[in-house]
Enzyme design. Structure first.
Site, PDB file in Angstrom:
ATOM      1  N   ARG A 224      -1.908 -20.663 -76.790  1.00 19.22           N
ATOM      2  CA  ARG A 224      -2.081 -19.710 -75.423  1.00 19.22           C
ATOM      3  C   ARG A 224      -2.367 -20.912 -74.356  1.00 19.22           C
ATOM      4  O   ARG A 224      -3.146 -21.923 -74.514  1.00 19.22           O
ATOM      5  CB  ARG A 224      -3.368 -19.001 -75.571  1.00 19.22           C
ATOM      6  CG  ARG A 224      -2.952 -17.552 -76.405  1.00 19.22           C
ATOM      7  CD  ARG A 224      -1.833 -16.891 -75.640  1.00 19.22           C
ATOM      8  NE  ARG A 224      -1.245 -15.505 -76.615  1.00 19.22           N
ATOM      9  CZ  ARG A 224      -0.156 -15.604 -77.271  1.00 19.22           C
ATOM     10  NH1 ARG A 224       0.672 -16.722 -77.454  1.00 19.22           N
ATOM     11  NH2 ARG A 224       0.059 -14.519 -77.869  1.00 19.22           N
ATOM     12  N   HIS A 272       8.258 -20.963 -74.207  1.00 16.02           N
ATOM     13  CA  HIS A 272       7.898 -20.047 -75.241  1.00 16.02           C
ATOM     14  C   HIS A 272       8.664 -19.515 -76.035  1.00 16.02           C
ATOM     15  O   HIS A 272       8.959 -18.344 -76.490  1.00 16.02           O
ATOM     16  CB  HIS A 272       7.038 -18.754 -74.123  1.00 16.02           C
ATOM     17  CG  HIS A 272       6.193 -18.079 -74.924  1.00 16.02           C
ATOM     18  ND1 HIS A 272       5.126 -17.333 -74.361  1.00 16.02           N
ATOM     19  CD2 HIS A 272       5.902 -17.531 -76.106  1.00 16.02           C
ATOM     20  CE1 HIS A 272       4.194 -16.713 -75.163  1.00 16.02           C
ATOM     21  NE2 HIS A 272       4.874 -17.148 -76.323  1.00 16.02           N
TER      22      HIS A 272
END
Length: 309
Positions: A224, A272
């Site tokens: 994250r 991502h």
């Protein structure tokens, strides 16, 4: 044809582009499930959820026995004030495998010094990398993903430590408790962050923490983006204390075009893509949890609301 299982109506509360793959996969593994995009709220038995869908208010679905996240991370839903149903996070074997491969690939790039060998006619044979057993790697977060990464790295010889709240060992990984984080950082020539986004993890890798890493250490973050203080990281890269950062997750996504990470010579940005939920394998996990929810049995990978994961 009867399946011998209770019929279920499951609301697909996820972006439209995922519908075809998921409706096909669920139809194959759970014929008793009717996956719908809309319907009377009191007719819905469970909800399949991913951020970006049209449904954010979960309060009308009073009969739903489960909200199954389609993502491994649940920070985008666990704080939803309308969520009253049990929430399960996604543990997809394909997602887990792809995360382990991503982290292993970038760890090998750091370990072997692949960036040294520019194809410019210069014969650079003055640096020989150590063996993997002499290259300490620290993983922050020893959940399903962290354990998988640890198994793969230790399987090819790396010395791996893993930081978690409890500090328990895992296969091939020496466990370190979170309150000994600074000790774990001090030996980490490669640091991999797989921590969730919680109040306790935000900016955990601040200027002080980064300064404890060995000079030249690599950071790999497919967990994250909130875990790393971006300004502190850029400063540590600029002064040479951090050798390189491979970043797959960010506070704002897509990463803005003018963000300094794009142009920094010691940063590799990946968009991502480290690990993705794959409907064909994840549907098996979802089907099992839906059946458990309907039967009143314990649900796998239930989220602890207070911890946030």
């Amino acid at each position: 044809m009867s399946t011998g299982r209770a019929e279920m109506r499951v609301l697909f509360a996820a972006p439209d582009h995922l519908w075809d793959d998921w409706s096909s996969a669920m139809g194959q593994v759970a014929p008793e499930v009717t996956l719908v995009r809309e319907g009377a709220p009191d007719s819905i038995d469970a909800i399949l959820f991913a951020p970006g869908g049209e449904i954010e208010d979960l309060s009308p679905y009073v009969n739903a026995r489960l909200v199954q996240s389609m993502w491994a991370g649940v920070e985008r839903i666990v704080t939803n004030p309308t969520l009253t149903q049990p929430l399960a996070r996604m543990v997809d074997p394909s997602l887990t495998q792809s995360m382990a491969e991503y982290c292993t690939g970038w760890t090998m790039r750091a370990h072997l010094g692949m960036d040294i060998y520019r194809q410019d006619g210069t014969w650079r044979n003055g640096t020989v990398p150590p063996l993997a057993s002499d290259r300490p790697v620290t993983i922050l977060g020893l959940g399903e993903l962290g354990r998988a990464v640890g198994r793969m790295l230790s399987g090819i010889g790396f010395s791996v430590r893993g930081v978690s709240r409890a500090g328990r060992d895992a296969p091939g990984v020496e466990g370190i408790a979170l309150d000994r984080l600074h000790d774990a950082l001090a030996s980490a020539q490669v640091l991999i962050s797989l921590l969730p986004d919680t109040e306790g993890t935000r900016n955990l890798l601040n200027a002080r923490a980064l300064s404890l890493l060995p000079r030249g250490a690599w950071i790999i973050n497919p967990g994250r983006g909130t875990v790393i203080d971006h300004e502190a990281l850029i400063a540590a890269l600029d002064d040479g204390h951090i050798g390189h950062a491979v970043l797959d997750v960010f506070r704002t996504e897509p990463l803005p075009e003018d963000h300094p990470f794009w142009s920094h010579p010691k940063v590799t940005v990946t968009p991502h893509i480290a690990a993705e939920t794959r409907a064909e394998t994840a549907a098996v996990i979802v089907a099992e949890n839906l059946r458990r929810a309907m039967a009143g049995e314990p649900i796998h990978n239930l989220v602890d609301r207070q911890r946030g994961y």
